[in-house]
Write a protein that holds these residues in place. Structure first.
Motif, PDB file in Angstrom:
ATOM      1  N   HIS A   1      50.847  34.581   6.479  1.00  0.00           N
ATOM      2  CA  HIS A   1      50.166  33.284   6.601  1.00  0.00           C
ATOM      3  C   HIS A   1      51.025  32.326   7.433  1.00  0.00           C
ATOM      4  CE1 HIS A   1      47.267  34.426   3.487  1.00  0.00           C
ATOM      5  NE2 HIS A   1      48.293  34.934   2.843  1.00  0.00           N
TER       6      HIS A   1
ATOM      7  N   ARG B  34      50.516  30.187   9.770  1.00  0.00           N
ATOM      8  CA  ARG B  34      50.022  28.869  10.161  1.00  0.00           C
ATOM      9  C   ARG B  34      49.600  27.997   8.981  1.00  0.00           C
ATOM     10  NH1 ARG B  34      50.970  29.895  14.969  1.00  0.00           N
ATOM     11  NH2 ARG B  34      49.906  31.193  16.461  1.00  0.00           N
ATOM     12  N   GLU B  35      49.592  28.570   7.788  1.00  0.00           N
ATOM     13  CA  GLU B  35      49.180  27.807   6.604  1.00  0.00           C
ATOM     14  C   GLU B  35      50.381  27.235   5.875  1.00  0.00           C
ATOM     15  OE1 GLU B  35      45.952  30.755   7.383  1.00  0.00           O
ATOM     16  OE2 GLU B  35      48.056  31.068   6.938  1.00  0.00           O
ATOM     17  N   ARG B  36      50.117  26.176   5.156  1.00  0.00           N
ATOM     18  CA  ARG B  36      51.122  25.632   4.246  1.00  0.00           C
ATOM     19  C   ARG B  36      51.017  26.387   2.918  1.00  0.00           C
ATOM     20  NH1 ARG B  36      48.332  21.053   4.731  1.00  0.00           N
ATOM     21  NH2 ARG B  36      48.587  20.664   2.520  1.00  0.00           N
TER      22      ARG B  36
ATOM     23  N   GLU C  24      50.776  25.322  -0.063  1.00  0.00           N
ATOM     24  CA  GLU C  24      49.735  24.767  -0.931  1.00  0.00           C
ATOM     25  C   GLU C  24      48.338  25.252  -0.537  1.00  0.00           C
ATOM     26  OE1 GLU C  24      53.392  22.581  -1.131  1.00  0.00           O
ATOM     27  OE2 GLU C  24      52.141  23.017   0.617  1.00  0.00           O
ATOM     28  N   GLN C  25      48.144  25.569   0.715  1.00  0.00           N
ATOM     29  CA  GLN C  25      46.842  26.037   1.169  1.00  0.00           C
ATOM     30  C   GLN C  25      46.501  27.437   0.665  1.00  0.00           C
ATOM     31  OE1 GLN C  25      47.829  25.189   5.391  1.00  0.00           O
ATOM     32  NE2 GLN C  25      45.779  24.275   5.469  1.00  0.00           N
ATOM     33  N   VAL C  26      47.513  28.241   0.418  1.00  0.00           N
ATOM     34  CA  VAL C  26      47.269  29.630  -0.002  1.00  0.00           C
ATOM     35  C   VAL C  26      47.805  29.919  -1.406  1.00  0.00           C
ATOM     36  CG1 VAL C  26      47.155  30.523   2.353  1.00  0.00           C
ATOM     37  CG2 VAL C  26      49.341  30.474   1.159  1.00  0.00           C
ATOM     38  N   GLU C  27      48.271  28.901  -2.078  1.00  0.00           N
ATOM     39  CA  GLU C  27      48.885  29.120  -3.395  1.00  0.00           C
ATOM     40  C   GLU C  27      47.952  29.813  -4.377  1.00  0.00           C
ATOM     41  OE1 GLU C  27      51.196  26.837  -7.001  1.00  0.00           O
ATOM     42  OE2 GLU C  27      50.592  25.679  -5.236  1.00  0.00           O
ATOM     43  N   THR C  28      46.694  29.462  -4.387  1.00  0.00           N
ATOM     44  CA  THR C  28      45.754  30.104  -5.313  1.00  0.00           C
ATOM     45  C   THR C  28      45.683  31.600  -5.056  1.00  0.00           C
ATOM     46  OG1 THR C  28      44.465  28.077  -5.463  1.00  0.00           O
ATOM     47  CG2 THR C  28      43.364  30.098  -6.129  1.00  0.00           C
ATOM     48  N   GLU C  29      45.641  31.981  -3.797  1.00  0.00           N
ATOM     49  CA  GLU C  29      45.625  33.397  -3.432  1.00  0.00           C
ATOM     50  C   GLU C  29      46.934  34.085  -3.825  1.00  0.00           C
ATOM     51  OE1 GLU C  29      45.750  35.997   0.669  1.00  0.00           O
ATOM     52  OE2 GLU C  29      44.772  34.045   0.704  1.00  0.00           O
TER      53      GLU C  29
END
Length: 79
Positions: free
Chosen positions: A26, A28-30, A32-37
């Motif tokens: 990931h 390009r993501e922060r 927090e943007q992918v934390e759920t995943e």
């Protein structure tokens, strides 16, 4: 601050490794943007770690930050 008494390197190493690997997945993501995943997939990826996501989260996030710092240093060095 995220270290839990009674845990050891064998518990935290998979969390650091998971953070480095998922940062590459990931770029390009922060966090927090992918934390759920990341939280959802932690159970499958944690190997022998006894950490639940709530305990592993800090180490995973630190690994993301470390990876970002390494990448920034490398980018500065290549100029």
């Amino acid at each position: 601050p995220y270290y839990s008494t009674g845990r050891n390197w064998r518990d935290y190493a998979p969390a650091y490794r998971y953070g480095h690997v998922t940062r590459d997945e990931h770029p390009r993501e922060r966090f927090e943007q992918v934390e759920t995943e990341l939280a959802r997939d932690w159970k499958r990826c944690r190997a022998d770690s006894r950490l639940q996501w709530a305990e592993a989260r800090g180490a995973v996030r630190d690994a993301w930050r470390h990876r970002d710092e390494v990448d920034r240093r490398a980018a500065r060095g290549s100029r």
